[in-house]
Design an enzyme around this catalytic site. Structure first.
Site, PDB file in Angstrom:
ATOM      1  N   ASP A 171       1.048  -0.719   0.256  1.00 33.19           N
ATOM      2  CA  ASP A 171      -0.054  -0.119  -0.095  1.00 33.19           C
ATOM      3  C   ASP A 171       0.794   1.056   0.481  1.00 33.19           C
ATOM      4  OD1 ASP A 171      -1.968   1.684  -0.229  1.00 33.19           O
ATOM      5  OD2 ASP A 171      -2.661   0.801   2.068  1.00 33.19           O
ATOM      6  N   ASP A 204      -2.865   2.739  -5.946  1.00 33.08           N
ATOM      7  CA  ASP A 204      -1.727   1.930  -4.899  1.00 33.08           C
ATOM      8  C   ASP A 204      -2.098   1.158  -4.047  1.00 33.08           C
ATOM      9  OD1 ASP A 204      -3.944   2.821  -4.048  1.00 33.08           O
ATOM     10  OD2 ASP A 204      -3.667   4.906  -2.368  1.00 33.08           O
ATOM     11  N   GLU A 205      -3.170   0.056  -4.930  1.00 28.67           N
ATOM     12  CA  GLU A 205      -1.986  -0.674  -3.546  1.00 28.67           C
ATOM     13  C   GLU A 205      -3.176  -2.093  -4.652  1.00 28.67           C
ATOM     14  OE1 GLU A 205      -6.057  -2.782  -0.272  1.00 28.67           O
ATOM     15  OE2 GLU A 205      -6.281  -0.399  -1.612  1.00 28.67           O
TER      16      GLU A 205
END
Length: 376
Positions: A18, A118-119
């Site tokens: 993350d 983003d993950e």
């Protein structure tokens, strides 16, 4: 192991990566003058007639209570005017950086499941570097991302996706958390139910009303009790409370989303009309999902005003679904969370089912829901 729960699987090595305050971190990297500011990614309400929604904020802004989906006008009230800075979102730039980071992930394994820009989850049980230690692989990836992009990330490592996700959230920013099989139940027992992914605010309140506040409370409950109260979601809660998640990491080569959106020739000014369209989209998505034999874990609502302000909201579902009613209820809830665009007019509505998966879990036998022995 409590009755009704399947045998756990401890052999996998899963990383959940993350990025830390991703959009804000990119902007601070590109403009160092923002580093000591309370940076908010969103339209400055002073320049947009008080309108705007926070896409994300850096950790300084978060200390003042700013969070994503908050109206930027409200954020302005929380942060001293001499400390606040607004930057308009630049999603083309964010997508490009995300692609760079995903290339680094694929240097470890092609079993990469993107959840957002983003993950992502990585299954490194077998990996391209031939390294047995998932901790070593995650540290290698974290350091390489920092060297090549100048951005920090946090990771969690465990034997399944649920625990890896909890681990990555445990120590941010630039965090590293590992949950081993022998430690999982103790770790979960110590977590507040608010920390459990998938337990939303409504369910949190219902659990609190039952005197359930943390993982230890959940672990003490009979599985049949949770099923009696919350049906399928109760079974999922029981699985997670005991450290069980058999869902595989789904590589990005599979289609990850199915969406419908429409731009209106005549703007929408009625809430009933907006919800009617969301309901229609829900039925269309349901049929598409059933045709593909997949279910969605996340529903995303996209809404654009007549002044071209666009908001995208997403909701993680308690259970994967391809049912129109459940998709609609999620879409309706997301609609209630966005600013009122009706006066200006809604120009575009979109509904997307994403984080798709094939049916890979065993249904709970129907008699569990009618057993007279279930506690109430």
């Amino acid at each position: 192991m409590p009755e009704l729960l399947p045998k756990n699987d401890f052999h996998r090595k899963i990383i959940h990566l993350d990025m830390d305050a991703f959009y804000a971190s990119i902007e601070m990297r590109d403009d160092p003058s923002l580093v000591n500011k309370a940076l908010i990614i969103g339209h400055d309400p002073r320049k947009h007639n008080g309108h705007g929604v926070v896409a994300t904020a850096n950790y300084i802004a978060r200390q003042y209570g700013v969070h994503s989906a908050m109206p930027t006008a409200k954020a302005m009230q929380l942060v001293p005017v001499d400390r606040v800075a607004f930057v308009k979102p630049n999603f083309n730039k964010y997508r490009a950086v995300s692609g760079q980071i995903h290339e680094l992930m694929h240097e470890l394994t092609d079993q990469v499941e993107s959840v957002a820009l983003d993950e992502a989850y990585l299954d490194v049980t077998k990996n391209k570097l031939g390294i047995d230690s998932a901790i070593e692989l995650a540290s290698h990836l974290q350091q390489k991302i920092y060297r090549e992009t100048g951005l920090t990330s946090s990771f969690g490592v465990s034997y399944n996706k649920f625990l890896a996700k909890m681990a990555s959230e445990y120590a941010k920013p630039f965090g590293r958390t590992v949950i081993l099989a022998d430690d999982a139940l103790k770790f979960l027992a110590e977590q507040k139910i608010e920390q459990f992914p998938g337990i939303g605010k409504k369910t949190q309140k219902q659990l609190h009303d039952l005197g359930i506040y943390d993982g230890a409370d959940l672990q003490k409950l009979p599985v049949r009790f949770l099923i009696g109260k919350f049906k399928k979601m109760g079974y999922a809660i029981a699985l997670h409370a005991h450290g069980i998640d058999l869902n595989p990491v789904l590589s990005d080569r599979r289609r990850k989303s199915i969406g419908i959106e429409r731009t209106f020739e005549n703007n929408i000014h009625s809430q009933d009309q907006a919800l009617t369209i969301i309901r229609k989209f829900s039925h269309e998505l349901s049929q598409k999902l059933k045709n593909k034999k997949v279910s969605a874990n996340v529903v995303v609502l996209k809404i654009r005003s007549n002044s071209f302000e666009t908001i995208t909201k997403r909701q993680k579902l308690d259970q994967p679904t391809n049912q129109a009613l459940e998709i609609f209820l999620a879409g309706k809830e997301l609609y209630s969370q966005v600013p009122n665009f009706l006066e200006d007019g809604i120009r575009l509505l979109g509904l997307t089912a994403t984080n798709l998966e094939s049916k890979n879990y065993e249904e709970v036998p129907l008699e569990l829901f009618t057993d007279s022995n279930i506690l109430s």
